[in-house]
Design a protein around this motif. Structure first.
Motif, PDB file in Angstrom:
ATOM      1  N   GLN A  49       0.777  -1.685  -0.314  1.00  0.00           N
ATOM      2  CA  GLN A  49       0.054  -0.045   0.021  1.00  0.00           C
ATOM      3  C   GLN A  49       0.666   1.589  -0.202  1.00  0.00           C
ATOM      4  O   GLN A  49       1.365   1.447   1.373  1.00  0.00           O
ATOM      5  CB  GLN A  49      -0.769   0.232   1.197  1.00  0.00           C
ATOM      6  N   ILE A  52       3.820   0.150   1.493  1.00  0.00           N
ATOM      7  CA  ILE A  52       4.006  -0.190   2.787  1.00  0.00           C
ATOM      8  C   ILE A  52       3.458  -1.876   3.148  1.00  0.00           C
ATOM      9  O   ILE A  52       2.078  -1.315   2.098  1.00  0.00           O
ATOM     10  CB  ILE A  52       2.758  -0.012   3.861  1.00  0.00           C
ATOM     11  N   LYS A  54       1.934  -4.880   3.832  1.00  0.00           N
ATOM     12  CA  LYS A  54       0.606  -5.402   4.607  1.00  0.00           C
ATOM     13  C   LYS A  54      -0.223  -6.212   4.428  1.00  0.00           C
ATOM     14  O   LYS A  54      -0.133  -6.827   3.229  1.00  0.00           O
ATOM     15  CB  LYS A  54      -0.326  -4.148   4.671  1.00  0.00           C
ATOM     16  N   THR A  56      -3.482  -8.895   5.167  1.00  0.00           N
ATOM     17  CA  THR A  56      -4.823  -8.601   5.915  1.00  0.00           C
ATOM     18  C   THR A  56      -5.463 -10.408   5.633  1.00  0.00           C
ATOM     19  O   THR A  56      -5.166 -10.668   4.641  1.00  0.00           O
ATOM     20  CB  THR A  56      -5.574  -7.824   4.751  1.00  0.00           C
ATOM     21  N   SER A  63      -5.329  -7.674  10.747  1.00  0.00           N
ATOM     22  CA  SER A  63      -4.175  -6.765   9.351  1.00  0.00           C
ATOM     23  C   SER A  63      -2.575  -6.405  10.633  1.00  0.00           C
ATOM     24  O   SER A  63      -2.466  -6.410  11.580  1.00  0.00           O
ATOM     25  CB  SER A  63      -4.309  -5.199   8.547  1.00  0.00           C
ATOM     26  N   TRP A  65       1.359  -5.544   9.469  1.00  0.00           N
ATOM     27  CA  TRP A  65       2.368  -4.354   8.389  1.00  0.00           C
ATOM     28  C   TRP A  65       3.592  -3.405   9.643  1.00  0.00           C
ATOM     29  O   TRP A  65       3.657  -3.286  10.634  1.00  0.00           O
ATOM     30  CB  TRP A  65       1.401  -2.980   7.867  1.00  0.00           C
ATOM     31  N   ASP A  67       6.098   0.270   9.595  1.00  0.00           N
ATOM     32  CA  ASP A  67       5.531   1.194   9.502  1.00  0.00           C
ATOM     33  C   ASP A  67       7.385   1.612   9.644  1.00  0.00           C
ATOM     34  O   ASP A  67       8.053   1.931  10.621  1.00  0.00           O
ATOM     35  CB  ASP A  67       5.060   1.936  10.045  1.00  0.00           C
TER      36      ASP A  67
END
Length: 455
Positions: A49, A52, A54, A56, A63, A65, A67
């Motif tokens: 995304q 990033i 991720k 899900t 979810s 992820w 960062d």
């Protein structure tokens, strides 16, 4: 011939094992975790995304992820400062964070910083958001809701460093916070304690508890934001925040208060503004006023802060104040985005596929002097011009020119030169500074750059 037979036999065994494993995957509906417990499982879909990664679940109930963030900084200073400053470069931030949403309503985060070859805990908290999705509550170690510039993540700052006055703001502390928002407003309230982010502060907390039996201290912090205008082209943000704070055990000296800050730099380690330890403190309060907005490609943001330090034994209260005003314009047709749920500006939308160029200016001022009460922490102002190029949602280049203007009392509690005396010699005593214009203080310019990637 014999070798060929063994090779064929081995291939048949491996094929059989693979077939059994595949069949087990299809039919086995039970999972046992490492603690021997039967657990629910579901496959995850991976996607990037805006850079990033991720993962899900199909029902959106789970979810997770990463960062992460790296900021590579460099700074060069003018050579006419009273106190010599070395040019240099550093990794300003090297952040690694894991974030997760579980069972639709729960959120967890842990965020660590590795810059300076040391590990520092930033965020570590749990948050619950009900199905109504108009309020949440969180508990753990996180930023108090005070100061629009301070609560804005460093990945979306307009300049390489926050304003001088924002260093007054409380940052990350242990505690609880409840947040409620709607289309036109945001309200937050929190109860906070000491910080555990920095190792030195943790040691102070432990030693003060062990040796002196000092209570942890607490803070009550709240913020209210009114958003009368928030549409595609324009935003108007009006806010006020307040905090009541008793002395914390993460201070070296219990029941004290101290404000100190460097200039707009992470390379120059000199703290020109420094009140030294103010003793016999009962509590301190802060009030913050916010005014911000945007119109198409233009954004402005400003804050004014008042700090009051209340002391015991009928001693007079000590007062400090400061403010900043800044504006930015995206030259290639982009616009700044506003997050009403947080009451702050977030990532920009670029005007061109290849990027956008942002021109920004800022004036900021801080006054840590209270002459009536014998506090000479110094005052300073900064003039900043910034040019930021946003290559894509994840990479940007920042270039700042800052002129720092300190007064004669901004001498790092007597450690730094503040001007020349009547004989033309450098002096650290502000009362001996001889300046026909009545200014004094160490003034200097600097150029700073940052290359940042978020992933």
């Amino acid at each position: 011939m014999k070798n060929k037979f063994y090779t064929l036999l081995a291939a048949m065994i491996l094929y059989s094992i693979g077939s059994v494993a595949q069949e087990g995957t299809k039919t086995d509906s039970i999972r046992i975790n490492q603690y021997g417990q039967t657990v629910r499982f579901q496959p995850l879909t991976a996607e990037a995304q805006d850079g990033i990664l991720k993962f899900t679940s199909a029902d959106k109930s789970y979810s997770i992820w990463m960062d992460n963030r790296v900021q590579f900084d460099g700074e060069m200073f003018s050579n006419d400062a009273f106190n010599p400053i070395g040019n240099g470069a550093s990794i300003r931030r090297a952040r690694f964070a894991m974030k997760a949403e579980l069972w639709k309503n729960w959120y967890g985060e842990i965020d660590l910083d590795f810059s300076g070859s040391a590990v520092e805990l930033k965020d570590a908290y749990v948050k619950y958001t009900p199905d109504s999705d108009s309020w949440n509550i969180k508990a753990g170690h996180f930023k108090e809701s005070f100061g629009m510039e301070t609560t804005t993540t460093s990945r979306y700052l307009t300049f390489t460093e926050r304003s001088l006055m924002s260093k007054f703001d409380p940052s990350r502390h242990l505690g609880f916070q409840i947040n409620h928002w709607a289309d036109k407003y945001l309200v937050t309230a929190g109860l906070h304690f000491s910080t555990v982010g920095d190792n030195e502060e943790v040691v102070f907390t432990q030693d003060n508890n062990k040796d002196l039996g000092v209570d942890d201290g607490y803070s009550l912090t709240g913020r209210a934001v009114f958003i009368p205008i928030n549409d595609e082209d324009k935003v108007l943000h009006v806010g006020i925040a307040g905090t009541y704070r008793t002395p914390k055990v993460d201070l070296e000296i219990p029941y004290s208060y101290r404000f100190s800050t460097r200039s707009h730099s992470s390379i120059n380690r000199k703290k020109y503004i420094d009140t030294d330890d103010i003793l016999n403190v009962d509590n301190n309060t802060m009030v913050n006023f916010e005014l911000a907005g945007r119109y198409k490609g233009f954004m402005f943001q400003s804050e004014y802060k008042l700090v009051t330090v209340n002391r015991n034994d009928d001693l007079d209260a000590i007062n400090f104040n400061g403010f900043y005003v800044q504006g930015a314009y995206l030259l290639f047709g982009g616009h700044h985005n506003y997050n009403a749920e947080e009451g702050e500006f977030t990532r920009i939308t670029r005007g061109k596929e290849y990027g956008d160029l942002e021109l920004a200016v800022r004036y900021d001022f801080v006054d840590a002097n209270d002459f009536d009460n014998g506090i000479y922490g110094g005052s300073a102002e900064g003039y900043t011009v910034g040019l930021n190029y946003h290559f894509n949602p994840n990479v940007k280049l920042m270039l700042n020119y800052i002129y720092n203007n300190n007064d004669r009392f901004a001498n790092g509690k007597g450690k730094l030169y503040a001007g020349y005396d009547a004989d033309g010699n450098l002096t650290k005593d502000p009362t001996n500074v001889f300046d026909t214009d009545g200014n004094g203080g160490d003034d200097f310019g600097m150029v700073a750059f940052r290359i940042e990637i978020d992933f």
